[in-house]
Scaffold this motif. Structure first.
Motif, short mmCIF file in Angstrom:
data_model
loop_
_atom_site.label_atom_id
_atom_site.label_comp_id
_atom_site.label_asym_id
_atom_site.label_seq_id
_atom_site.Cartn_x
_atom_site.Cartn_y
_atom_site.Cartn_z
N PHE A 640 0.83 -1.21 0.00
CA PHE A 640 0.00 0.00 0.00
C PHE A 640 0.87 1.26 0.00
N SER A 641 2.01 1.20 0.70
CA SER A 641 2.86 2.39 0.84
C SER A 641 3.56 2.77 -0.46
N THR A 642 3.63 1.84 -1.40
CA THR A 642 4.33 2.13 -2.66
C THR A 642 3.64 3.22 -3.48
N GLN A 643 2.35 3.45 -3.25
CA GLN A 643 1.63 4.46 -4.02
C GLN A 643 1.62 5.81 -3.31
N LEU A 644 2.27 5.89 -2.12
CA LEU A 644 2.22 7.11 -1.33
C LEU A 644 3.42 8.01 -1.63
N GLU A 647 6.21 11.94 2.60
CA GLU A 647 5.81 12.13 3.99
C GLU A 647 4.78 11.10 4.42
N GLU A 648 3.78 10.86 3.57
CA GLU A 648 2.76 9.85 3.89
C GLU A 648 3.38 8.47 4.00
N LYS A 649 4.26 8.16 3.06
CA LYS A 649 4.91 6.86 3.06
C LYS A 649 5.75 6.67 4.32
N SER A 650 6.45 7.72 4.72
CA SER A 650 7.29 7.65 5.91
C SER A 650 6.49 7.32 7.16
N LEU A 651 5.30 7.94 7.30
CA LEU A 651 4.45 7.69 8.47
C LEU A 651 3.96 6.25 8.50
N VAL A 652 3.50 5.74 7.35
CA VAL A 652 3.00 4.37 7.28
C VAL A 652 4.12 3.37 7.56
N VAL A 653 5.28 3.61 6.95
CA VAL A 653 6.41 2.68 7.12
C VAL A 653 6.88 2.67 8.58
N THR A 654 6.89 3.81 9.23
CA THR A 654 7.31 3.87 10.64
C THR A 654 6.40 3.02 11.52
N GLU A 655 5.08 3.20 11.35
CA GLU A 655 4.13 2.40 12.13
C GLU A 655 4.21 0.92 11.76
N MET A 656 4.46 0.66 10.47
CA MET A 656 4.57 -0.72 10.02
C MET A 656 5.76 -1.42 10.67
N GLU A 657 6.86 -0.70 10.81
CA GLU A 657 8.05 -1.28 11.45
C GLU A 657 7.78 -1.61 12.92
N PHE A 704 -5.80 6.46 9.19
CA PHE A 704 -4.87 7.16 8.30
C PHE A 704 -4.84 6.51 6.92
N CYS A 705 -4.75 5.17 6.90
CA CYS A 705 -4.74 4.44 5.62
C CYS A 705 -6.07 4.58 4.90
N ASN A 706 -7.16 4.61 5.64
CA ASN A 706 -8.48 4.78 5.03
C ASN A 706 -8.58 6.13 4.33
N LYS A 707 -8.07 7.16 5.01
CA LYS A 707 -8.08 8.50 4.42
C LYS A 707 -7.25 8.55 3.14
N LEU A 708 -6.06 7.94 3.19
CA LEU A 708 -5.19 7.92 2.01
C LEU A 708 -5.79 7.09 0.89
#
Length: 767
Positions: A640-644, A647-657, A704-708
């Motif tokens: 999912f983060s590949t399309q972000l 800044e958006e990608k960084s937030l998702v990846v941080t929580e994912m880690e 957050f993911c729902n909004k994106l």
């Protein structure tokens, strides 16, 4: 025949399908029969289609033959079913043979014009054969289901006999011997009734069964300590009263299980629940809205009287000592507003009648809307007061001060202090019962249960909670009196501890019940979808718990685990709420989050001694499966983060880690071998704590993911081209007739489906 008869749950035989296993077994048969019938209007078939039809017909015939053989074997072993089962098997075999003959290629003739073969010339015969097959197979399954009921009744009877012996023992040696037998019989009964509970279609009966089985499970430990106390102090009247109450409650719970299984009528099931103020509001709104259809259905005076009766019922709230001044004023203000709006409605109503209007006038329509809105506001305020009252009371009683004082007074041998704190506990019990049902006569109830009337499952939970407080309160008092008379008795102290733990457990259940009632009122409630990757029957199943050593939790540990479990339940509910906000319910992130919430809910049930997780080994297995599902969610988030953007990608990846680390931690902890009681419960605590952490991260990611997702979906739709639409439309074009038939045949009604069903019902295991 085009629609599944399973939906009606009734067949030509007049038999009702009451279990999921019977219904699920019929679905493949219905699917294949429907496939055959749907081709009746196109008699000319290609050779490929004809071969597929022939295979379906032969598969049905062969499977029915195997199925009938099993049914006949059952009839031989159970003479009381021999005649009925024999007749049903005969009809099923005859119908299966008829279907095979009607789909036989050899019986079809080519047409002189194009050489194609015509089948189903006897359309009436196929329909009759299909009906006969469905009704006869249903009857065989329902008759076989009676054997399961018979097994449960037989198991109950064995438990009752041993329970009688256990009640009359006079020595410790005899008690230990008989209690061991009793434990084995209770495990067998729990296994049979647990399977039955999960198999029931009626959710209300399933909830009643769960409540009865919960009583039996909790009473088993009470029975052990109460009986030991009575044996140690045979001349103690309070010990005898305590023991008699446990035996009586167990017999009542056993009887309730059998009433549900056999569908016998009972006073409990037919008990008319008290009319609540919420029922009154619902009826009043219905009367108001009916004026749109008929201006002359009732008189204006009767509507005014109905409202005044409704306002009078609010006195249970306004007169309560637990209602604040602000809340009281808000209720009174809303009652006055409802009176004013109703008076305006009556005025517009009378005017409409004076001009002989046939339907509601514009003024009436406005007045109807205002009146309904005002009583809705009143209902919401009353609910707010009830929930606030219950929450405050649970916070106060959650400290369990009377229980601590009773235990201390009993250990000191202070009978006067025990009597004083017993009165305090009785007052607390009455307050808790008022939280559940309210206070007043049967027509004027203001408790939390009133909120959920009409929600049958919560009604049953409320009734169970009320009964539990009524029963356990006096049992705690009798156990405390026994300890006060024998302050040096270790078994009397242990007995009191067991009943106090049951009280604390019920308080935790009340907090959960309050949350669920509020979810219902706010429209957030959604039944948990069971996660299918639960531990399978094996070395950790109920049938092997007979040899497992019973381990008693320390009071502090049990309370801690119960609180953690409740927090887990609330988190899983929050995850479900966030998931429901997604437009794409089939999105991988949604599906995997739902699975995580469902597994966490199962872990919560484990902390209450309920659900499919029966041992700590089951819990650790579930934790391992949950960690794997969490890692799958991480993979979906990575995609999912590949399309972000950055800044958006960084937030998702941080929580994912964070999620990856927690899942790996849970996985390693679940696989780590342990020994000893202390280590086991530390591992349980660690597993639940880590699961809480996983759900917390998921809960932060979902909105957050729902909004994106909505954002990028909107951008993609605006960039779509007509060519994209044509390609999607082509992709959705139905496949050819032969392909559809073959795809249905791939999972059709065959030998395997029937054999799996029979094994699932444990009918072959007895052979």
């Amino acid at each position: 025949m085009a629609s599944s008869p399973c939906g009606n749950s009734n067949f030509d035989s007049g038999l009702e399908i009451k279990t999921r296993s019977v219904e699920q077994t019929l679905i493949p048969l219905v699917s294949q029969i429907t496939t055959l019938i749907n081709h009746k209007d196109k008699p000319k078939k290609s050779e490929r289609t004809l071969a597929a039809i022939h295979r379906v017909g032969q598969a049905v015939s062969v499977a029915v033959g195997r199925f009938v053989a099993v049914g006949e074997a059952i009839a031989t072993e159970n003479h009381e079913l021999k005649n009925e089962m024999g007749q049903a098997c005969f009809e099923a075999r005859r119908a299966g043979d008829a279907i095979a003959q009607l789909t036989d290629v050899g019986s079809a003739l080519p047409t002189p014009s194009d050489g194609r073969i015509t089948v189903f010339s006897d359309r009436t015969g196929m329909v009759k054969a299909a009906r006969l097959l469905l009704s006869s197979v249903t009857k065989v399954l329902v008759l076989a289901d009676r054997i399961v009921i018979k097994q449960i009744i037989t198991s109950r009877n064995k438990v009752l006999v041993t329970l009688d012996h256990l009640e009359r023992v006079s020595t410790f040696q005899e008690f230990v011997q008989i209690f061991s037998q009793f434990g084995n019989e209770m495990v067998e009964f729990a296994h049979l009734t647990g399977d039955r509970q999960n198999d029931l279609k009626d959710e209300k009966k399933k909830a009643r069964m769960a409540a009865a089985r919960a009583v039996l499970e909790k009473c088993t430990m009470m029975l052990l300590t109460a009986s030991k106390t009575c044996l140690r102090h045979p001349d103690c009247e309070s010990a005898r009263i305590n023991k008699d109450a446990v035996f009586h409650r167990m017999r009542c719970a056993l009887e309730q299980v059998i009433e549900i299984v056999t569908e016998a009528r009972s006073c409990g099931e037919n008990k008319i629940l008290p009319a609540s103020i919420y029922d009154g509001i619902k009826d009043f709104k219905s009367s108001v809205e009916c004026l749109r259809e008929n201006l002359y259905s009732l008189s204006p005076q009767s509507m005014s009287n109905q409202l005044e009766a409704l306002v009078e019922r609010t006195e249970d709230f306004t007169d309560s000592a637990y209602t604040s001044h602000e809340q009281r004023q808000a209720i009174l203000g809303l009652c006055q507003l409802a009176r004013q709006d109703t008076q305006q409605l009556v005025h517009a109503w009378v005017e409409a009648q004076s001009i002989h209007a046939k339907e509601a006038t514009e003024d009436m329509e406005v007045a109807i809307l205002k009146t309904c809105q005002s009583v809705n506001d009143l209902r919401r305020e009353l609910h707010k007061v009830a929930v606030s009252r219950a929450s405050d009371l649970l916070k106060v009683h959650g400290e369990t001060l009377p229980l601590r004082a009773l235990k201390a007074a009993g250990a000191e041998g202070n009978l006067e202090a025990v009597a004083e704190y017993s009165r305090t506990l009785t007052e607390q019990k009455e307050q808790l019962v008022e939280v559940v049902w309210g206070k007043g006569d049967w027509e004027r109830r203001a408790g939390c249960c009133a909120t959920c009337l009409g929600q049958s499952l919560l009604e049953i939970t409320c009734i169970h909670a009320e009964e539990t407080f009524h029963v356990i309160g006096p049992q705690i008092i009798s156990a405390a009196q026994t300890l006060a008379l024998h302050p040096s008795s270790k078994i009397a102290k242990e007995n009191l501890e067991v009943f106090c733990e049951a009280w604390e457990s019920q308080l935790c259940d009340m907090a959960l019940l309050l949350r669920e009632i509020n979810d219902v009122f706010e429209g957030r409630r959604g039944d948990k979808r069971p996660y299918l990757s639960l531990p399978r029957p094996g070395k950790h199943s109920l049938t092997n718990l007979k040899t497992a050593k019973a381990v008693k939790l320390d009071a502090e540990v049990q309370t801690s685990i119960a609180k953690l479990g409740l927090e887990l339940r609330l988190l899983s509910s929050d995850v479900d709420t966030e998931v429901e906000k997604w437009e794409e319910q089939e999105h991988d992130i949604v599906r995997q989050s739902q699975s995580l919430a469902s597994m966490a809910y199962n872990m919560h049930l484990f902390t209450r001694g309920e659900g499919l997780l029966k041992t700590t080994l089951d819990l650790f297995h579930q934790a391992e499966v949950l960690s794997e599902e969490g890692l799958q969610l991480c993979s979906s988030l990575r995609i999912f983060s590949t399309q972000l953007v950055d800044e958006e990608k960084s937030l998702v990846v941080t929580e994912m880690e964070k999620l990856v680390a927690l899942c790996q931690q849970l996985q390693m902890g679940a696989k780590t071998p342990i020994q000893g009681k202390t280590a086991t419960f530390q591992k349980v605590d660690s597993s639940i704590q880590t699961t809480k952490g996983i759900l917390t991260v998921v809960l932060s990611l979902l909105p957050f993911c729902n909004k994106l997702n909505r954002k990028y979906k909107s951008e993609r739709s605006s960039l779509g081209s007509p060519q994209d639409w044509r390609e999607r439309q082509d992709a959705s074009t139905p496949v050819k007739e032969e392909g559809a038939l073959n795809s249905k045949n791939s999972n059709g009604f065959g030998v395997k489906s029937l054999e799996q069903h029979m094994a699932g019902l444990n009918l072959l295991e007895s052979k």
